[in-house]
Design a protein around this motif. Structure first.
Motif, PDB file in Angstrom:
ATOM      1  N   TRP A 406       0.799  -1.222   0.000  1.00  0.00           N
ATOM      2  CA  TRP A 406       0.000   0.000   0.000  1.00  0.00           C
ATOM      3  C   TRP A 406       0.835   1.278   0.000  1.00  0.00           C
ATOM      4  O   TRP A 406       0.405   2.280  -0.592  1.00  0.00           O
ATOM      5  CB  TRP A 406      -0.988  -0.017   1.179  1.00  0.00           C
ATOM      6  N   PRO A 407       2.057   1.329   0.614  1.00  0.00           N
ATOM      7  CA  PRO A 407       2.821   2.580   0.485  1.00  0.00           C
ATOM      8  C   PRO A 407       3.208   2.891  -0.968  1.00  0.00           C
ATOM      9  O   PRO A 407       3.173   4.044  -1.400  1.00  0.00           O
ATOM     10  CB  PRO A 407       4.060   2.330   1.351  1.00  0.00           C
ATOM     11  N   ARG A 408       3.538   1.840  -1.722  1.00  0.00           N
ATOM     12  CA  ARG A 408       3.879   2.050  -3.133  1.00  0.00           C
ATOM     13  C   ARG A 408       2.653   2.507  -3.919  1.00  0.00           C
ATOM     14  O   ARG A 408       2.739   3.381  -4.786  1.00  0.00           O
ATOM     15  CB  ARG A 408       4.463   0.766  -3.714  1.00  0.00           C
ATOM     16  N   LEU A 409       1.480   1.910  -3.624  1.00  0.00           N
ATOM     17  CA  LEU A 409       0.255   2.314  -4.308  1.00  0.00           C
ATOM     18  C   LEU A 409      -0.108   3.756  -3.986  1.00  0.00           C
ATOM     19  O   LEU A 409      -0.484   4.533  -4.879  1.00  0.00           O
ATOM     20  CB  LEU A 409      -0.893   1.372  -3.926  1.00  0.00           C
ATOM     21  N   LEU A 410       0.004   4.110  -2.704  1.00  0.00           N
ATOM     22  CA  LEU A 410      -0.301   5.491  -2.323  1.00  0.00           C
ATOM     23  C   LEU A 410       0.671   6.469  -2.980  1.00  0.00           C
ATOM     24  O   LEU A 410       0.278   7.553  -3.425  1.00  0.00           O
ATOM     25  CB  LEU A 410      -0.254   5.634  -0.797  1.00  0.00           C
ATOM     26  N   GLY A 411       1.955   6.070  -3.051  1.00  0.00           N
ATOM     27  CA  GLY A 411       2.931   6.937  -3.712  1.00  0.00           C
ATOM     28  C   GLY A 411       2.616   7.128  -5.181  1.00  0.00           C
ATOM     29  O   GLY A 411       2.710   8.241  -5.720  1.00  0.00           O
ATOM     30  N   ALA A 412       2.221   6.032  -5.870  1.00  0.00           N
ATOM     31  CA  ALA A 412       1.866   6.149  -7.285  1.00  0.00           C
ATOM     32  C   ALA A 412       0.643   7.034  -7.476  1.00  0.00           C
ATOM     33  O   ALA A 412       0.586   7.851  -8.405  1.00  0.00           O
ATOM     34  CB  ALA A 412       1.619   4.758  -7.870  1.00  0.00           C
ATOM     35  N   LEU A 413      -0.361   6.882  -6.591  1.00  0.00           N
ATOM     36  CA  LEU A 413      -1.546   7.737  -6.694  1.00  0.00           C
ATOM     37  C   LEU A 413      -1.198   9.204  -6.485  1.00  0.00           C
ATOM     38  O   LEU A 413      -1.744  10.092  -7.152  1.00  0.00           O
ATOM     39  CB  LEU A 413      -2.596   7.285  -5.670  1.00  0.00           C
ATOM     40  N   ALA A 414      -0.271   9.466  -5.562  1.00  0.00           N
ATOM     41  CA  ALA A 414       0.141  10.848  -5.325  1.00  0.00           C
ATOM     42  C   ALA A 414       0.825  11.431  -6.564  1.00  0.00           C
ATOM     43  O   ALA A 414       0.602  12.581  -6.935  1.00  0.00           O
ATOM     44  CB  ALA A 414       1.079  10.913  -4.117  1.00  0.00           C
ATOM     45  N   VAL A 415       1.653  10.621  -7.224  1.00  0.00           N
ATOM     46  CA  VAL A 415       2.326  11.097  -8.434  1.00  0.00           C
ATOM     47  C   VAL A 415       1.318  11.308  -9.559  1.00  0.00           C
ATOM     48  O   VAL A 415       1.399  12.283 -10.312  1.00  0.00           O
ATOM     49  CB  VAL A 415       3.434  10.113  -8.863  1.00  0.00           C
ATOM     50  N   LEU A 458       4.135   5.381 -13.234  1.00  0.00           N
ATOM     51  CA  LEU A 458       4.203   4.009 -13.741  1.00  0.00           C
ATOM     52  C   LEU A 458       5.483   3.313 -13.286  1.00  0.00           C
ATOM     53  O   LEU A 458       5.487   2.095 -13.053  1.00  0.00           O
ATOM     54  CB  LEU A 458       4.122   4.016 -15.265  1.00  0.00           C
ATOM     55  N   ALA A 459       6.570   4.078 -13.159  1.00  0.00           N
ATOM     56  CA  ALA A 459       7.809   3.494 -12.660  1.00  0.00           C
ATOM     57  C   ALA A 459       7.646   3.011 -11.224  1.00  0.00           C
ATOM     58  O   ALA A 459       8.216   1.988 -10.829  1.00  0.00           O
ATOM     59  CB  ALA A 459       8.945   4.513 -12.759  1.00  0.00           C
ATOM     60  N   VAL A 460       6.862   3.758 -10.433  1.00  0.00           N
ATOM     61  CA  VAL A 460       6.597   3.327  -9.058  1.00  0.00           C
ATOM     62  C   VAL A 460       5.799   2.023  -9.046  1.00  0.00           C
ATOM     63  O   VAL A 460       6.018   1.142  -8.202  1.00  0.00           O
ATOM     64  CB  VAL A 460       5.851   4.443  -8.296  1.00  0.00           C
ATOM     65  N   LEU A 461       4.873   1.885  -9.998  1.00  0.00           N
ATOM     66  CA  LEU A 461       4.021   0.696 -10.043  1.00  0.00           C
ATOM     67  C   LEU A 461       4.660  -0.471 -10.785  1.00  0.00           C
ATOM     68  O   LEU A 461       4.121  -1.584 -10.761  1.00  0.00           O
ATOM     69  CB  LEU A 461       2.686   1.042 -10.725  1.00  0.00           C
ATOM     70  N   ALA A 462       5.784  -0.237 -11.479  1.00  0.00           N
ATOM     71  CA  ALA A 462       6.376  -1.261 -12.338  1.00  0.00           C
ATOM     72  C   ALA A 462       6.646  -2.589 -11.632  1.00  0.00           C
ATOM     73  O   ALA A 462       6.429  -3.652 -12.229  1.00  0.00           O
ATOM     74  CB  ALA A 462       7.660  -0.729 -12.975  1.00  0.00           C
ATOM     75  N   PRO A 463       7.112  -2.619 -10.364  1.00  0.00           N
ATOM     76  CA  PRO A 463       7.359  -3.929  -9.727  1.00  0.00           C
ATOM     77  C   PRO A 463       6.131  -4.818  -9.657  1.00  0.00           C
ATOM     78  O   PRO A 463       6.248  -6.052  -9.637  1.00  0.00           O
ATOM     79  CB  PRO A 463       7.853  -3.546  -8.325  1.00  0.00           C
ATOM     80  N   PHE A 464       4.903  -4.212  -9.638  1.00  0.00           N
ATOM     81  CA  PHE A 464       3.698  -5.027  -9.579  1.00  0.00           C
ATOM     82  C   PHE A 464       3.465  -5.798 -10.884  1.00  0.00           C
ATOM     83  O   PHE A 464       2.788  -6.822 -10.886  1.00  0.00           O
ATOM     84  CB  PHE A 464       2.475  -4.149  -9.296  1.00  0.00           C
ATOM     85  N   PHE A 465       4.002  -5.281 -11.979  1.00  0.00           N
ATOM     86  CA  PHE A 465       3.792  -5.941 -13.274  1.00  0.00           C
ATOM     87  C   PHE A 465       4.860  -7.007 -13.557  1.00  0.00           C
ATOM     88  O   PHE A 465       4.697  -7.794 -14.494  1.00  0.00           O
ATOM     89  CB  PHE A 465       3.812  -4.919 -14.407  1.00  0.00           C
ATOM     90  N   VAL A 466       5.939  -6.980 -12.797  1.00  0.00           N
ATOM     91  CA  VAL A 466       7.049  -7.887 -13.094  1.00  0.00           C
ATOM     92  C   VAL A 466       6.636  -9.343 -12.884  1.00  0.00           C
ATOM     93  O   VAL A 466       6.990 -10.221 -13.691  1.00  0.00           O
ATOM     94  CB  VAL A 466       8.283  -7.534 -12.237  1.00  0.00           C
ATOM     95  N   GLY A 467       5.883  -9.638 -11.816  1.00  0.00           N
ATOM     96  CA  GLY A 467       5.493 -11.020 -11.532  1.00  0.00           C
ATOM     97  C   GLY A 467       4.724 -11.665 -12.676  1.00  0.00           C
ATOM     98  O   GLY A 467       5.131 -12.710 -13.202  1.00  0.00           O
ATOM     99  N   PRO A 468       3.575 -11.060 -13.093  1.00  0.00           N
ATOM    100  CA  PRO A 468       2.827 -11.688 -14.200  1.00  0.00           C
ATOM    101  C   PRO A 468       3.629 -11.765 -15.497  1.00  0.00           C
ATOM    102  O   PRO A 468       3.620 -12.817 -16.163  1.00  0.00           O
ATOM    103  CB  PRO A 468       1.612 -10.754 -14.367  1.00  0.00           C
ATOM    104  N   LEU A 469       4.311 -10.702 -15.855  1.00  0.00           N
ATOM    105  CA  LEU A 469       5.081 -10.727 -17.096  1.00  0.00           C
ATOM    106  C   LEU A 469       6.268 -11.676 -16.988  1.00  0.00           C
ATOM    107  O   LEU A 469       6.620 -12.373 -17.950  1.00  0.00           O
ATOM    108  CB  LEU A 469       5.558  -9.318 -17.455  1.00  0.00           C
TER     109      LEU A 469
END
Length: 855
Positions: A406-415, A458-469
């Motif tokens: 959630w800290p990463r998600l909140l940071g991405a939303l702030a950006v 998107l760079a902040v959120l990028a680690p979330f996409f690494v697993g599926p890809l």
């Protein structure tokens, strides 16, 4: 901390050099931008000389155009009406005619700093003449001219050289007999001057004998310029406009400052991209650098180092790297500035007359900006380092510890929220401002900055996409590479931040390249499609570099056997005097300016197919595009008053029309007789020809330098180039930023391989082959390509879609052609594989003993 930092520098200098190079390149872009902006300012201020330097008062015939200092006055005045009056010591006639000049090789000579070239009369009276001969003599006979020193230097000319001038009504060849300076300068505020005998200038301006556009006046000793102006204005009446020369010189200086501010603003927008890319790349490399030293930082915490001390250690390293990078970046800035100077010169803005700047501002400001960028980039890395737990010191795996999402998600939303600080106002402006190129360009700039902020989110959120890809790539790897694919899948999904760091840099590069390509492809396709629909003429006679043509070319083309129609397309700018547009119930004081196109109405249906149902225009009538009618808030049948080169003219709005190509008659249309009322010296942009043989047409204009016969597609491309030529420098900036982002990706990948020295060595110890270890690195690179390409393409398409939605421009299409994603993906794969070739080889060569002692 100093001893620890020194040891870190000594042991990890290879990794630090990679980060330092990234910082140096980023600072080089910033330094080059500042250097170019200052050089442009020097070029503008270096042309602050005025041809009115010795005059005290100017008497201009009729009404002078207050918004255009170099527009010829609408009336005529005789010098004898002024000479001999009380307080007048000397008086001489003056006229100016805009010209395009070229040397013997036919190459156009551009005026400095986006100025213009004017033909003016030589002044013999030393009391009024501002010209100082540095070589040769004054022009005295027909066919002789003197030029300012910038013309001579830019064209490689000297006394005795031949010069060709394209004037509004004819092309003239002359011999240079003198080179002059004005107040010690190579050019004047207007740009370049070509000086000819008074009779030749009067003929070029179409002035009756004994009359001039204006008269320069020297005040008698003891008479002030203000008093003489008042006396002459009272005595000569309302047939003339009387100004002090000082007021005109001040207006010229103000206009130069405006040009300088505009150039600085444009460079500032481009420099902001450089700052963003530099901050992004350096932040990525610093993050990787800190991640590599997780165990060492944990050991420091275990033996008593406080989080504050660890933060100070990272910031100190950033300070040292920033200082070294700043010195290198300032040096890199000079060749970057030289490249920008060439790119701007290709677009018609030549500042080569100004030398490179070496004051404290071009040296200290980029260095300070570079240090600030590295400190900002290291801020997140320092916080990350301070949070390393002492338990990390005993970890033997390179896997990343699980962290809350959630800290990463909140940071991405702030950006993302910061991005809407740009998106929101852009849509508000788009709903209020009338459509036009200026609105489209302004909104595109604001939305592009918002898109860059979105890239950061998107760079902040990028680690979330690494697993599926990573799982998807890993399955493909297992099918193709067996055990190596399984190991690659495990390493990818175990360390998503490492993969996302490299993918983020690639995403930025793909977003820059794809957005630029998508915009230019859609604009060019629209120009081609609409331009070929509108242009019914078979050919066009046009000059190189969009230099205006003399009007008599239409007569030459029309006399060629087989030519059915030949029509000169002339253009001139005007200001709407009445009615003033009303905004929110109050009268707007900003004049509405638009460009009027003139063409033979009988030939018009044969050479152009304009939209709407505008009938053939008669004298005193004008057709307006729907956009201009909306901006000016006028209706068909209404009378309007415009101010052109000949002063005010009352015209009747005949109706609305539309030029979907925006290339031929974008804003207003009149008959040739009306054009003569507005601007009898308006040059032809092209001569549109229906029928005729290409070779015969070429023979008819063979004596005109630089004139070409173009078929329909070629002329559409030439006309569209006038709109897109200013993008050359943008391409240069995007290209340099792209190289920087790719360098950041290569640096991050290389550093991540170094981070896993122990892992690769142990894999070799348990039986992994060289090919398998290299395959692991390459499959990880495939994940980088997939993630970076998908996010970058999505950002580019979204950016163009937002610009299209905000502007409503039909020239922007957010749907890419089928081959563009394939080409970008292939390019990203090629770049990624090229940058990972050496790290993969290095990974496979790690000895077991080196792995055992690795941190």
């Amino acid at each position: 901390m100093w001893l620890i930092a020194r040891r870190s520098f000594a042991e990890g200098w290879v990794r630090l050099i990679a980060t330092m190079l990234a910082a140096a390149f980023a600072i080089g872009l910033i330094a080059g931008s500042i250097q170019f902006a200052m050089r442009a300012q020097a070029a503008v201020s270096g042309s602050d000389a005025s041809e009115y330097a010795r005059a005290d008062v100017l008497v201009q015939g009729g009404q002078a155009e207050p918004d255009d200092l170099y527009a010829p006055p609408s009336g005529r005045v005789r010098p004898e009406r002024v000479a001999g009056r009380p307080g007048v010591a000397a008086a001489t006639g003056d006229a100016m005619v805009e010209a395009a000049v070229s040397g013997p090789d036919g190459k156009p000579i551009l005026a400095p700093a986006g100025g213009r070239t004017l033909l003016r009369p030589w002044v013999d009276d030393a009391r009024l003449s501002p010209y100082t001969l540095v070589s040769g003599r004054a022009p005295a006979a027909a066919g002789e001219v003197a030029v300012v020193r910038h013309v001579a230097r830019a064209g490689g000319l000297r006394t005795g050289s031949d010069l060709t001038m394209a004037l509004p009504r004819s092309t003239v060849r002359a011999k240079i007999v003198g080179v002059v300076t004005v107040q010690g300068r190579d050019a004047v505020a207007a740009g370049d001057l070509v000086l000819a005998p008074p009779a030749a200038v009067r003929a070029a301006a179409g002035l009756p004998a004994g009359t001039w556009q204006s008269v320069w006046v020297k005040a008698a000793p003891g008479t002030s310029a203000a008093r003489l102006r008042a006396d002459l204005a009272r005595d000569l009446g309302g047939e003339v406009t009387v100004r002090t020369a000082a007021s005109l010189r001040n207006a010229q200086a103000s206009e130069m400052r405006t040009v300088g501010v505009s150039v600085g603003g444009a460079i500032g927008m481009l420099a902001s991209v450089a700052v963003f890319v530099g901050l992004f790349v350096v932040a990525n490399t610093f993050g990787t650098l800190v991640r590599q030293r997780t165990r060492r930082l944990a050991l420091l915490g275990a033996i008593g180092a406080t989080p504050r001390q660890i933060k100070r250690l990272i910031r100190f390293e950033a300070l040292v790297l920033g200082a070294v990078g700043a010195v290198a970046g300032v040096a890199v800035g000079y060749p970057v500035s030289a490249l920008l100077t060439r790119l701007f010169a290709a677009d018609g803005f030549d500042i080569s007359a100004a030398d490179a700047q070496f004051g404290w501002i071009p040296l200290a400001v980029p260095a300070a900006a570079g240090i600030a960028v590295t400190q900002l980039a290291a801020w997140r890395a320092a916080r990350q380092a301070a949070r390393v737990s002492p338990m990390e010191a005993i970890r033997s795996s390179s896997a990343e510890s699980a962290k809350r999402r959630w800290p990463r998600l909140l940071g991405a939303l702030a950006v993302f929220g910061c991005a809407w600080m740009f998106f929101g106002p852009a849509f508000a402006i788009g709903n209020e401002e009338p459509p036009g190129p200026e609105r489209t360009i302004g909104l595109a700039a604001v939305l592009t900055i918002g898109a860059m902020v979105t890239v950061a989110a998107l760079a902040v959120l990028a680690p979330f996409f690494v697993g599926p890809l990573g799982g998807l790539v890993g399955r493909a790897g297992m099918l193709l590479s067996g055990e190596a694919g399984r190991l690659a899948r495990a390493t990818i999904t175990r360390s998503p931040r490492r993969v996302s760091a490299a993918a983020s840099s690639l995403m930025l590069g793909v977003a820059l390249a794809a957005a630029t390509a998508l915009i230019m492809l859609s604009v060019q396709d629209r120009f081609d499609e609409a331009g070929r629909q509108v242009m019914k003429a078979d050919r066009a006679v046009a000059a190189a570099e969009n230099v205006p043509l003399p009007r008599d070319v239409a007569g030459r083309a029309g006399a060629v056997p087989g030519v059915e129609r030949a029509a000169a397309l002339t253009q001139t700018p005007v200001n709407l005097v009445s009615p003033r547009p009303r905004i929110y119930g109050s009268e707007d004081t900003t004049p509405v300016s638009f460009t009027v196109s003139g063409i033979d109405q009988a030939a018009l249906p044969h050479v152009l197919d304009l939209g709407g149902r505008l009938r053939a225009l008669g004298p005193g009538e004008i057709g307006l595009s729907s956009g201009v009618m909306e901006t000016a808030r006028v209706r068909p049948g209404q009378k309007i008053v415009v101010r052109g080169a000949q002063g005010r003219a009352e015209l009747t709005v005949a109706g609305a029309y539309h030029d979907p190509s925006h290339l031929f008659a974008d804003q207003a249309l009149v008959a040739p007789a009306t054009m003569d009322r507005l601007d009898p010296a308006a040059p032809a942009q092209a001569v549109l020809v229906k029928g005729g043989d290409r070779a015969a047409l070429a023979a008819a204009v063979a004596d005109l330098p630089g004139v070409r016969i173009l078929d329909r597609p070629a002329y559409v491309d030439l006309a569209a180039g006038a709109y897109t030529s200013g993008l050359t420098v943008v391409y240069g900036f995007i290209g340099m930023s792209l190289l920087l982002s790719l360098f950041g990706m290569a640096t991050t990948v290389s550093m991540s391989v170094g981070e896993r020295t122990k892992e690769f060595g142990l894999l070799g110890a348990v039986g992994a082959t060289v090919a398998q270890i290299r395959a692991i690195v390459r499959w990880e690179a495939a994940t980088v390509v997939l993630l970076g390409t998908l996010l970058g393409l999505g950002t580019a398409i979204g950016t163009v879609a937002l610009i299209q939605a905000a502007t409503g421009s039909s020239f922007l299409d957010p749907v890419p052609p089928w081959w563009l994603p394939i080409a970008i993906a292939a390019g990203a794969a090629a770049v990624t594989l090229a940058t990972t070739a050496f790290p993969a080889r290095r990974a496979s060569d790690v000895p077991v003993l080196e792995a055992a002692k690795a941190e």
